[in-house]
Write a protein that holds these residues in place. Structure first.
Motif, PDB file in Angstrom:
ATOM      1  N   SER A  43       4.889 -26.588 -22.739  1.00 52.70           N
ATOM      2  CA  SER A  43       4.384 -27.816 -23.335  1.00 52.70           C
ATOM      3  C   SER A  43       5.565 -28.734 -23.625  1.00 52.70           C
ATOM      4  CB  SER A  43       3.638 -27.502 -24.628  1.00 52.70           C
ATOM      5  OG  SER A  43       4.556 -27.053 -25.620  1.00 52.70           O
ATOM      6  N   PRO A  44       5.331 -30.043 -23.754  1.00 52.74           N
ATOM      7  CA  PRO A  44       6.450 -30.956 -24.039  1.00 52.74           C
ATOM      8  C   PRO A  44       7.243 -30.563 -25.285  1.00 52.74           C
ATOM      9  CG  PRO A  44       4.526 -32.199 -23.376  1.00 52.74           C
ATOM     10  CD  PRO A  44       4.075 -30.778 -23.514  1.00 52.74           C
ATOM     11  N   ALA A  45       6.551 -30.222 -26.355  1.00 55.23           N
ATOM     12  CA  ALA A  45       7.247 -29.879 -27.591  1.00 55.23           C
ATOM     13  C   ALA A  45       8.075 -28.610 -27.428  1.00 55.23           C
ATOM     14  CB  ALA A  45       6.242 -29.715 -28.734  1.00 55.23           C
ATOM     15  N   LEU A  46       7.515 -27.616 -26.725  1.00 53.81           N
ATOM     16  CA  LEU A  46       8.236 -26.363 -26.541  1.00 53.81           C
ATOM     17  C   LEU A  46       9.422 -26.544 -25.593  1.00 53.81           C
ATOM     18  CD1 LEU A  46       8.544 -23.432 -27.195  1.00 53.81           C
ATOM     19  CD2 LEU A  46       6.815 -22.874 -25.473  1.00 53.81           C
ATOM     20  N   ALA A  47       9.253 -27.366 -24.563  1.00 55.32           N
ATOM     21  CA  ALA A  47      10.371 -27.647 -23.655  1.00 55.32           C
ATOM     22  C   ALA A  47      11.499 -28.338 -24.405  1.00 55.32           C
ATOM     23  CB  ALA A  47       9.900 -28.508 -22.488  1.00 55.32           C
ATOM     24  N   CYS A  48      11.142 -29.244 -25.301  1.00 45.98           N
ATOM     25  CA  CYS A  48      12.146 -29.941 -26.108  1.00 45.98           C
ATOM     26  C   CYS A  48      12.899 -28.949 -26.995  1.00 45.98           C
ATOM     27  CB  CYS A  48      11.459 -31.011 -26.952  1.00 45.98           C
ATOM     28  SG  CYS A  48      12.569 -32.012 -27.963  1.00 45.98           S
ATOM     29  N   ARG A  49      12.163 -28.045 -27.645  1.00 45.85           N
ATOM     30  CA  ARG A  49      12.811 -27.055 -28.512  1.00 45.85           C
ATOM     31  C   ARG A  49      13.644 -26.077 -27.692  1.00 45.85           C
ATOM     32  NH1 ARG A  49       7.672 -27.071 -31.003  1.00 45.85           N
ATOM     33  NH2 ARG A  49       7.145 -25.029 -30.143  1.00 45.85           N
ATOM     34  N   THR A  50      13.167 -25.737 -26.492  1.00 41.46           N
ATOM     35  CA  THR A  50      13.914 -24.819 -25.628  1.00 41.46           C
ATOM     36  C   THR A  50      15.248 -25.430 -25.218  1.00 41.46           C
ATOM     37  OG1 THR A  50      11.899 -23.771 -24.784  1.00 41.46           O
ATOM     38  CG2 THR A  50      13.886 -23.564 -23.430  1.00 41.46           C
ATOM     39  N   GLU A  51      15.245 -26.715 -24.871  1.00 37.56           N
ATOM     40  CA  GLU A  51      16.510 -27.344 -24.479  1.00 37.56           C
ATOM     41  C   GLU A  51      17.492 -27.368 -25.650  1.00 37.56           C
ATOM     42  OE1 GLU A  51      18.506 -30.399 -21.550  1.00 37.56           O
ATOM     43  OE2 GLU A  51      16.345 -30.519 -21.786  1.00 37.56           O
ATOM     44  N   GLN A  52      16.999 -27.679 -26.835  1.00 37.18           N
ATOM     45  CA  GLN A  52      17.882 -27.636 -28.006  1.00 37.18           C
ATOM     46  C   GLN A  52      18.475 -26.239 -28.179  1.00 37.18           C
ATOM     47  OE1 GLN A  52      16.364 -29.565 -31.725  1.00 37.18           O
ATOM     48  NE2 GLN A  52      14.543 -29.897 -30.468  1.00 37.18           N
ATOM     49  N   SER A  53      17.632 -25.217 -28.047  1.00 37.47           N
ATOM     50  CA  SER A  53      18.086 -23.846 -28.214  1.00 37.47           C
ATOM     51  C   SER A  53      19.113 -23.462 -27.160  1.00 37.47           C
ATOM     52  CB  SER A  53      16.885 -22.891 -28.158  1.00 37.47           C
ATOM     53  OG  SER A  53      17.287 -21.549 -28.247  1.00 37.47           O
TER      54      SER A  53
ATOM     55  N   VAL B 169      17.038 -36.076 -32.533  1.00 37.75           N
ATOM     56  CA  VAL B 169      15.973 -35.145 -32.150  1.00 37.75           C
ATOM     57  C   VAL B 169      14.623 -35.696 -32.569  1.00 37.75           C
ATOM     58  CG1 VAL B 169      15.023 -32.828 -32.482  1.00 37.75           C
ATOM     59  CG2 VAL B 169      17.508 -33.158 -32.405  1.00 37.75           C
ATOM     60  N   GLY B 170      13.654 -35.636 -31.661  1.00 43.41           N
ATOM     61  CA  GLY B 170      12.261 -35.952 -31.964  1.00 43.41           C
ATOM     62  C   GLY B 170      11.385 -34.791 -31.559  1.00 43.41           C
ATOM     63  N   ASP B 171      10.078 -34.892 -31.788  1.00 45.27           N
ATOM     64  CA  ASP B 171       9.170 -33.806 -31.423  1.00 45.27           C
ATOM     65  C   ASP B 171       9.153 -33.569 -29.924  1.00 45.27           C
ATOM     66  OD1 ASP B 171       8.494 -33.402 -34.046  1.00 45.27           O
ATOM     67  OD2 ASP B 171       6.680 -34.640 -33.962  1.00 45.27           O
ATOM     68  N   ARG B 172       9.252 -34.666 -29.158  1.00 45.71           N
ATOM     69  CA  ARG B 172       9.153 -34.561 -27.702  1.00 45.71           C
ATOM     70  C   ARG B 172      10.290 -35.282 -26.997  1.00 45.71           C
ATOM     71  NH1 ARG B 172       2.912 -34.845 -25.651  1.00 45.71           N
ATOM     72  NH2 ARG B 172       2.014 -33.313 -27.092  1.00 45.71           N
ATOM     73  N   GLU B 173      11.377 -35.515 -27.683  1.00 47.94           N
ATOM     74  CA  GLU B 173      12.499 -36.175 -27.024  1.00 47.94           C
ATOM     75  C   GLU B 173      13.810 -35.828 -27.707  1.00 47.94           C
ATOM     76  OE1 GLU B 173      11.631 -40.356 -27.141  1.00 47.94           O
ATOM     77  OE2 GLU B 173      12.664 -40.611 -29.054  1.00 47.94           O
TER      78      GLU B 173
END
Length: 239
Positions: free
Chosen positions: A52-62, A80-84
């Motif tokens: 999902s967009p939100a999970l992909a965003c969190r994955t990239e941060q991780s 950092v945003g929820d989806r960006e």
């Protein structure tokens, strides 16, 4: 991988990139590719399912945080945003620099820089999302890593994830050394000697499973011929 849109911006007088995540990925096609990879015993090709967009965003941060902790050159997270994410700039991609370089020896050096960066990252226990030349950067002789929105370790072992890096890098760089026959295979062979036995075994297993594609791919367009060239290099490097 999730679909992404990247826009260049200015942040405190410097170049930055706003990366926005959206729904994307062809789940049925990826599921089919995963089935084929399992049938071939090619663990390194087990693609993660789209996020999902939100999970992909969190994955990239991780992934960025994990690689930064290992000393890797990754883009700083500026906002950092929820989806960006707003990310710092690491320079031109290795693919762009190689395509613009007319000198065979200098292109060889650039490809070697990427392999050296992978070897160092792997020695520290790291791995990338998709180690294509378009996802590596180079500035002042230093290689960086971008586009980290998926985590291969969700579907495979560490040796398989690191072998995936080698395979993707080989696939995306063979085209740059066609003017020096056999050189791409020699670089890969030297690189594999620096990897662990487990990574070498994963690369060899996948190269063997895909070797039948090489003569077929030669018959089609440029991209298919690039695949054939990469497979031939991997076959020679793992022989």
């Amino acid at each position: 991988m999730a679909a992404t849109r990247v826009r260049r911006e200015s942040w405190q007088g410097q170049v930055a990139w706003r990366k926005t995540y959206a729904e994307g990925g062809h789940r049925r096609r990826i599921a089919a590719l995963r089935w084929i990879a399992r049938r071939l015993g090619a663990n390194a090709l087990l693609a993660p399912m789209p996020l999902s967009p939100a999970l992909a965003c969190r994955t990239e941060q991780s992934m960025i945080n994990r690689l930064a902790a290992l000393g890797a050159n990754v883009p700083p997270v500026l906002a950092v945003g929820d989806r960006e994410l707003l990310l710092g700039d690491l320079g031109s991609t290795l693919a762009v620099v190689c395509r613009a370089e007319p000198d065979d020896d200098k292109r060889r050096h650039l490809v070697q820089l990427g392999l050296d960066a992978l070897a160092d990252l792997h020695a520290r226990g790291g791995y990338l999302s998709q180690a294509f030349a378009r996802n590596l950067t180079v500035r002042d002789g230093r290689v960086g890593f971008i586009d980290l929105e998926e985590d291969p370790r969700t579907t495979m072992s560490l040796p398989a994830a690191q072998a995936r890096d080698v395979l993707f890098y080989a696939h995306s760089t063979a085209r740059f050394l066609t003017g020096q026959p056999g050189e791409h295979a020699r670089l890969l062979q030297a690189h594999l000697a620096r990897e662990t036995p487990e990574v070498r075994a994963e690369v060899a297993r996948t190269a063997s499973a895909l070797c039948w594609l090489s003569p077929i791919a030669c018959l089609f367009g440029r991209r298919s011929r690039d695949v054939a060239e990469a497979l031939a290099s991997l076959a020679r490097a793992t022989a």
